[in-house]
Design a protein around this motif. Structure first.
Motif, PDB file in Angstrom:
ATOM      1  N   ARG A 104      -2.617 -29.122  -3.476  1.00 40.17           N
ATOM      2  CA  ARG A 104      -3.098 -27.736  -3.436  1.00 40.17           C
ATOM      3  C   ARG A 104      -2.002 -26.819  -2.892  1.00 40.17           C
ATOM      4  O   ARG A 104      -1.750 -25.744  -3.446  1.00 40.17           O
ATOM      5  N   THR A 162      -1.922 -21.474 -10.610  1.00 36.91           N
ATOM      6  CA  THR A 162      -3.272 -21.076 -10.250  1.00 36.91           C
ATOM      7  C   THR A 162      -4.055 -20.581 -11.463  1.00 36.91           C
ATOM      8  O   THR A 162      -3.476 -20.116 -12.447  1.00 36.91           O
ATOM      9  N   HIS A 181     -14.895 -17.384 -10.659  1.00 37.76           N
ATOM     10  CA  HIS A 181     -14.248 -17.339  -9.352  1.00 37.76           C
ATOM     11  C   HIS A 181     -13.582 -15.982  -9.149  1.00 37.76           C
ATOM     12  O   HIS A 181     -13.134 -15.344 -10.105  1.00 37.76           O
ATOM     13  N   THR A 184      -7.195 -19.607  -7.936  1.00 32.42           N
ATOM     14  CA  THR A 184      -7.486 -20.932  -7.386  1.00 32.42           C
ATOM     15  C   THR A 184      -6.478 -21.933  -7.943  1.00 32.42           C
ATOM     16  O   THR A 184      -6.265 -21.982  -9.160  1.00 32.42           O
ATOM     17  N   ASP A 238     -17.849 -24.953 -10.172  1.00 32.82           N
ATOM     18  CA  ASP A 238     -17.462 -25.714  -8.990  1.00 32.82           C
ATOM     19  C   ASP A 238     -18.344 -26.952  -8.823  1.00 32.82           C
ATOM     20  O   ASP A 238     -19.574 -26.859  -8.771  1.00 32.82           O
ATOM     21  N   ARG A 277     -11.854 -24.780  -3.496  1.00 36.13           N
ATOM     22  CA  ARG A 277     -10.531 -24.406  -3.011  1.00 36.13           C
ATOM     23  C   ARG A 277      -9.422 -24.907  -3.931  1.00 36.13           C
ATOM     24  O   ARG A 277      -8.246 -24.560  -3.756  1.00 36.13           O
TER      25      ARG A 277
END
Length: 342
Positions: A25, A34, A43, A47, A149, A198
């Protein structure tokens, strides 16, 4: 001995993915890999990707370390799955033309089929073509399922665990170990992908998961009869197949492009009915669990495969039809005619 190896594999895969995901990440943020919000995406902030690479590494490495020479039996699946992950990673970084994606996917599926993974749906040489097409099409269905998600992650945790049990019952411990790694690897990733996410797995993860599950399902039924083979292909991929059916039917009826992204998946419809993102992910996982349990029951001989396949087909059709009742496209009101006074 097999149970001990499966436990060690599962623990190693979970820890590896849980540790690797935050590292990847940070790298994705540094390299600006991203997914930016906009269009149909829900979103609100950029991300990072690369979660799929963590899943792939945590799934592949433990079985390679523990299975030893026996890993040769699933070598075709491993090679094809890694190729799919790399294809997805490239596509995440710089979108590839659909023909290029399809060509690589077909080649990866061909490696699996040539290695001896053929689902005996008809009992003829046509099964090689059917298996190849099935792997390609359903792998992309899993790719489409990664639209909220925790959705695909939750389905993978449950579906891979139950398919792993079916593999062990069928006397295929190498396949069982691979799936015993995939399930906890997805769980380790879910620690960071549970809403609000995340990190995303990206195409690298969704294509890898879809390819591994579909190829493994084909291998599990490779020595079975046509009825068992049909049920063994349909049930582990039930949620992905139903989701694709819902989307394709809705877009066809609305005159929308079939392959263009949109907020019209099963997850989005459940969300519109009032379920939060976490409950939606749990609902999809529960649906995958129900299908996986039926598949395991057929493997154990508790349920007739033909009956299981017919019931799954009927249930899928019902869900596809009922889902169309949930409005996901804005209604287009006809323009009011202007009356001209004479």
């Amino acid at each position: 001995m097999i149970g001990h190896a499966a436990l060690v594999t599962a623990i190693a895969a979970f820890v590896a993915c849980a540790v690797a995901t935050p590292v990847l990440r940070r790298l994705a943020l540094r390299w600006e890999l991203t997914d930016r919000p906009g269009g149909h995406k829900s979103h609100r902030r950029p991300t990072p990707y690369l979660g799929g690479i963590a899943i792939m590494l945590a799934t592949v490495v433990p079985p390679l370390a523990l299975a030893g020479p026996a890993v040769a039996r699933i070598a075709g699946i491993l090679v094809g799955a890694v190729a799919m992950a790399l294809l997805g990673l490239i596509d995440d970084i710089a979108p590839l033309p659909p023909p290029t994606r399809l060509a690589v996917q077909t080649l990866a599926a061909g490696v699996v089929v040539v290695s001896g993974v053929v689902a005996p749906v008809t009992g003829s040489r046509l099964d090689m073509v059917i298996t190849l097409l099935w792997i390609v099409v359903v792998s992309n269905s899993f790719n489409l399922l990664d639209n909220m998600d925790g959705a695909l992650g939750g389905v993978t945790v449950v579906g891979a665990a139950l398919l792993s049990a079916a593999a062990f019952v069928s006397g295929q411990p190498e396949t069982g170990l691979l799936l015993a790694a995939l399930s906890p690897a997805a769980l380790g990733f879910l620690l960071y992908n549970w809403a609000p996410a995340r990190i995303f797995m990206g195409d690298a993860g969704s294509l890898f998961i879809g390819f591994t599950l579909t190829s493994s399902a084909a291998l599990v039924v490779s020595g079975a009869g046509p009825g068992t083979a049909t049920a063994g292909l349909l049930l582990p991929a039930f949620v992905a197949i139903v989701d694709t059916g819902i989307v394709m039917l809705a877009r066809s009826r609305a005159g929308r492009p079939l392959l263009q992204g949109g907020s019209d998946h099963l997850s989005h419809r459940l969300h519109r009915l009032g379920l939060g993102k976490r409950l939606t992910a749990l609902a999809l996982a529960a649906l995958a669990g129900a299908a996986g349990l039926v598949h395991l029951a057929t493997t154990l001989g508790w349920v007739a495969p033909v009956a299981a396949a017919a019931a799954a087909g009927a249930a899928g059709c019902v869900v596809v039809v009922l889902a169309q009742r949930v409005r996901v496209y804005p209604s287009i009101r006809p323009k009011t005619a202007i009356r001209v006074r004479r």
